[in-house]
Design an enzyme around this catalytic site. Structure first.
Site, PDB file in Angstrom:
ATOM      1  N   ASP A 226       0.978  -1.333   0.022  1.00 17.19           N
ATOM      2  CA  ASP A 226       0.080  -0.012  -0.083  1.00 17.19           C
ATOM      3  C   ASP A 226       0.915   1.243   0.067  1.00 17.19           C
ATOM      4  OD1 ASP A 226      -2.359   1.556  -0.214  1.00 17.19           O
ATOM      5  OD2 ASP A 226      -2.508   1.223   2.242  1.00 17.19           O
TER       6      ASP A 226
ATOM      7  N   HIS B 236       2.646   3.642  -8.963  1.00 21.90           N
ATOM      8  CA  HIS B 236       2.375   2.260  -9.385  1.00 21.90           C
ATOM      9  C   HIS B 236       3.369   1.565 -10.028  1.00 21.90           C
ATOM     10  CE1 HIS B 236      -1.650   2.775  -7.621  1.00 21.90           C
ATOM     11  NE2 HIS B 236      -2.096   3.332  -8.786  1.00 21.90           N
TER      12      HIS B 236
ATOM     13  N   LEU C 206      10.278 -21.058  -4.618  1.00 24.05           N
ATOM     14  CA  LEU C 206       9.316 -20.153  -3.956  1.00 24.05           C
ATOM     15  C   LEU C 206       7.796 -20.113  -4.851  1.00 24.05           C
ATOM     16  CD1 LEU C 206       8.655 -17.406  -2.128  1.00 24.05           C
ATOM     17  CD2 LEU C 206       9.119 -16.127  -4.135  1.00 24.05           C
TER      18      LEU C 206
HETATM   19  C1  IPE Z   1      -5.484  -2.667  -0.372  1.00 18.06           C
HETATM   20  O1  IPE Z   1      -5.115  -1.457  -0.516  1.00 18.06           O
HETATM   21  C2  IPE Z   1      -5.388  -3.309  -1.781  1.00 18.06           C
HETATM   22  C3  IPE Z   1      -3.937  -3.373  -2.123  1.00 18.06           C
HETATM   23  C4  IPE Z   1      -2.956  -3.112  -1.754  1.00 18.06           C
HETATM   24  C5  IPE Z   1      -4.010  -4.200  -3.617  1.00 18.06           C
HETATM   25  P1  IPE Z   1      -6.173  -0.168  -0.655  1.00 18.06           P
HETATM   26  O2  IPE Z   1      -5.653   0.984  -0.557  1.00 18.06           O
HETATM   27  O3  IPE Z   1      -7.160  -0.485  -1.781  1.00 18.06           O
HETATM   28  O4  IPE Z   1      -6.856  -0.254   0.538  1.00 18.06           O
HETATM   29  P2  IPE Z   1      -7.907   0.801   1.501  1.00 18.06           P
HETATM   30  O5  IPE Z   1      -8.723   1.417   0.580  1.00 18.06           O
HETATM   31  O6  IPE Z   1      -6.991   1.609   2.054  1.00 18.06           O
HETATM   32  O7  IPE Z   1      -8.515   0.265   2.703  1.00 18.06           O
HETATM   33  C1  IPE Z   2      -1.447   0.248  -3.498  1.00 16.02           C
HETATM   34  O1  IPE Z   2      -1.262   1.700  -3.403  1.00 16.02           O
HETATM   35  C2  IPE Z   2      -1.545  -0.227  -4.995  1.00 16.02           C
HETATM   36  C3  IPE Z   2      -3.126  -0.435  -5.247  1.00 16.02           C
HETATM   37  C4  IPE Z   2      -4.108  -0.565  -4.412  1.00 16.02           C
HETATM   38  C5  IPE Z   2      -3.287  -0.900  -6.570  1.00 16.02           C
HETATM   39  P1  IPE Z   2      -2.534   2.723  -3.239  1.00 16.02           P
HETATM   40  O2  IPE Z   2      -2.854   2.992  -4.863  1.00 16.02           O
HETATM   41  O3  IPE Z   2      -3.480   2.304  -2.621  1.00 16.02           O
HETATM   42  O4  IPE Z   2      -1.932   4.028  -2.769  1.00 16.02           O
HETATM   43  P2  IPE Z   2      -2.407   4.817  -1.493  1.00 16.02           P
HETATM   44  O5  IPE Z   2      -2.990   4.172  -0.685  1.00 16.02           O
HETATM   45  O6  IPE Z   2      -3.528   5.733  -2.385  1.00 16.02           O
HETATM   46  O7  IPE Z   2      -1.357   5.776  -1.197  1.00 16.02           O
HETATM   47 MG    MG Z   3      -3.946   2.520  -0.712  1.00 17.60          MG
END
Ligand code: IPE
Ligand code: IPE
Ligand code: MG
Length: 246
Positions: A15, A32, A126
């Protein structure tokens, strides 16, 4: 660290890509892109360390509700990742699997995933599980349906339903539950990830954003895990001894 203290299965909620980009005044896409690089590095590190299973939460069912251009960028990134990485995965004896709704994904990606799965299924290093269009609640509902069908057909009776049967009906069937869950960027939630499988997992929440997560951070999380006292409901052995003899 001695091998027996290493986690057998590490699961990661990757995240913070968006916030990482935001802080640098870059578009979310850039976060990303960097995030994918980190996942490559972490997969290799896990393979080198002799970790047996790595589950990466890459795209949740709920992530479909993001802006259209973010979703299509993520799908493009995933498609490129599979082109490059599946070759690398196979060469390094890694077994590739996915959990989540394969049929939700664009058709070209579905094909690449199926091919990757077929190509690497005999590998012995793995096991990498990518969670894509994944929802733990949906997975549990699917398992309930599978079991209900068996009851209806008279294959089992409802009294025979047990925990193993539920575990075996999930998409992680045959894979041990995660020992260590890492979530980056400081959020204290599971976001619909492996709700059944994480019952006794050690959780490590790190403040860093995923694009800043390095091999050293992984080693640090493994170290923290190694120093945890996993009791599984038992009394702490040292405390219990003092109480009995002291
Ligand atoms: C969880 O992250 C999903 C992934 C890392 C793929 P999100 O950013 O989507 O989760 P929330 O919305 O903060 O709970
Ligand atoms: C995780 O990073 C990637 C996905 C959920 C696809 P985020 O896109 O959720 O990044 P934040 O949480 O908005 O910083
Ligand atoms: Mg996120």
């Amino acid at each position: 660290m001695p091998k027996e203290r290493l986690p057998r299965h590490i699961a990661i909620i990757m995240d913070g890509n968006g916030r990482w980009a935001n802080e640098r005044h870059l578009p979310r896409h850039e976060g990303h892109r960097q995030g994918v690089e980190r996942s490559r590095e972490i997969m290799r590190a896990c393979a080198d360390l002799g970790i047996q299973f790595l589950t990466l939460y890459a795209f949740s069912k709920e992530n479909w509700s993001r802006a259209k251009d973010e979703v299509s960028f993520l799908m493009k990134l995933l498609s490129n990742y599979l082109d490059v990485e599946l070759r690398e995965i196979h060469k390094t004896n890694i077994r590739f699997r996915m959990i989540g709704r394969l049929n939700d994904l664009p058709v070209d990606i579905q094909k690449k995933i199926r091919k990757g799965f077929e190509q690497t299924k005999e590998n012995t290093g793995l096991t990498l599980l990518l969670a894509l269009s994944y929802s733990s609640r949906e997975e549990i509902v699917d398992a309930v349906k599978t079991i209900a069908t068996e009851v209806k057909r008279g294959i089992i009776s409802s009294d025979e339903i047990n925990e193993k049967m539920v575990s075996d009906s999930l998409s992680t069937s045959g894979i041990p539950d995660p020992d260590l869950l890492i979530r980056t960027s400081g959020e204290f939630r599971l976001s619909n990830f492996l709700l059944w499988q994480l019952s006794y997992t050690e959780i490590c929440i790190l403040d860093k954003y995923w694009p800043d997560f390095t091999r050293n951070d992984l080693l640090q999380a493994i170290e923290i895990y190694g120093n945890r006292d996993r009791r599984f409901g038992r009394a702490n052995e040292l405390v219990a001894k003092v109480e009995t003899h002291g």
